[in-house]
Design an enzyme around this catalytic site. Structure first.
Site, PDB file in Angstrom:
ATOM      1  N   GLU A   1       0.849  -1.202   0.000  1.00  0.00           N
ATOM      2  CA  GLU A   1       0.000   0.000   0.000  1.00  0.00           C
ATOM      3  C   GLU A   1       0.891   1.261   0.000  1.00  0.00           C
ATOM      4  O   GLU A   1       0.597   2.236  -0.701  1.00  0.00           O
ATOM      5  CB  GLU A   1      -0.900  -0.042   1.237  1.00  0.00           C
ATOM      6  CG  GLU A   1      -2.035   0.946   1.256  1.00  0.00           C
ATOM      7  CD  GLU A   1      -3.075   0.720   0.163  1.00  0.00           C
ATOM      8  OE1 GLU A   1      -3.208   1.626  -0.677  1.00  0.00           O
ATOM      9  OE2 GLU A   1      -3.725  -0.340   0.135  1.00  0.00           O
TER      10      GLU A   1
ATOM     11  N   GLU B   1       2.079   6.448  -7.015  1.00  0.00           N
ATOM     12  CA  GLU B   1       1.066   7.462  -7.367  1.00  0.00           C
ATOM     13  C   GLU B   1       1.664   8.866  -7.291  1.00  0.00           C
ATOM     14  O   GLU B   1       1.451   9.691  -8.182  1.00  0.00           O
ATOM     15  CB  GLU B   1      -0.113   7.385  -6.391  1.00  0.00           C
ATOM     16  CG  GLU B   1      -1.180   6.381  -6.772  1.00  0.00           C
ATOM     17  CD  GLU B   1      -2.207   6.204  -5.664  1.00  0.00           C
ATOM     18  OE1 GLU B   1      -2.881   5.185  -5.674  1.00  0.00           O
ATOM     19  OE2 GLU B   1      -2.304   7.091  -4.785  1.00  0.00           O
TER      20      GLU B   1
END
Ligand SMILES: Nc1ncnc2c1ncn2[C@@H]1O[C@H](COP(=O)(O)OP(=O)(O)OP(=O)(O)O)[C@@H](O)[C@H]1O
Length: 152
Positions: A86, A93
């Site tokens: 994660e 991102e």
């Protein structure tokens, strides 16, 4: 020849570090920045918080059901993998957003979709691990509790 190779590697390493805005000068600072990354992930990523909550629940259930050390280790490794993935997803991102800003790019889409896919793969694996290790003893406990209530 070996000397030449090691000099080239050293130079490549140095030039990489030269591009950095700042380099952590000691171990304590490295931990401080790593902790800042964890805090950022927890504060901004809803999925990260959900995974932390599920992880705490799985560990608590494992302790309650008295799983063996090996079984608890498997659960711990799985939780760690999901949380680490994660954080890597969040890092990818950020780098993609930094690179393309608000413009659409096919490669940006591939990078973000694959990073999200990696999280999904580890999350599915964690469901399999938790299901295999936690459900059978939980089921046995429930059946046992029902039998006790019937005979009492
Ligand atoms: N610059 C871009 N170019 C092309 N597609 C993009 C771009 N930014 C986002 N996307 C698409 O939108 C989707 C969602 O983007 P976002 O940045 O919210 O990632 P996400 O992985 O869904 O985020 P989170 O993990 O926080 O839920 C991406 O998976 C990708 O398909």
């Amino acid at each position: 020849m070996t000397q030449l190779k090691s000099n080239q590697t050293e130079q490549a390493g140095q030039s990489k570090r030269e591009l950095a805005w700042q380099v952590a000068s000691n171990l304590l600072l490295s931990f401080k920045y790593a902790w800042a990354g964890l805090r950022y992930g927890f504060a901004t990523q809803r999925n990260f918080r959900i995974h932390v909550a599920i992880g705490i629940l799985a560990i608590s259930l494992g302790i309650f059901l008295r799983l063996s050390p090996v079984e608890m280790s498997l659960i711990g490794i799985t939780i760690g993998l999901v949380l680490a993935m994660e954080l890597i997803n969040t890092a990818i991102e950020s780098v993609v957003d930094l690179t393309v800003k608000q413009t659409y790019h096919d490669l940006a889409k591939i990078a973000k979709d694959c990073a999200a896919g990696a999280v999904l793969v580890t999350a599915m694996a964690s469901v399999l691990v938790a299901g295999s290790l936690l459900l059978p003893p939980l089921y046995a406990l429930i059946v046992q509790a029902k039998l006790v209530s019937i005979f009492n």
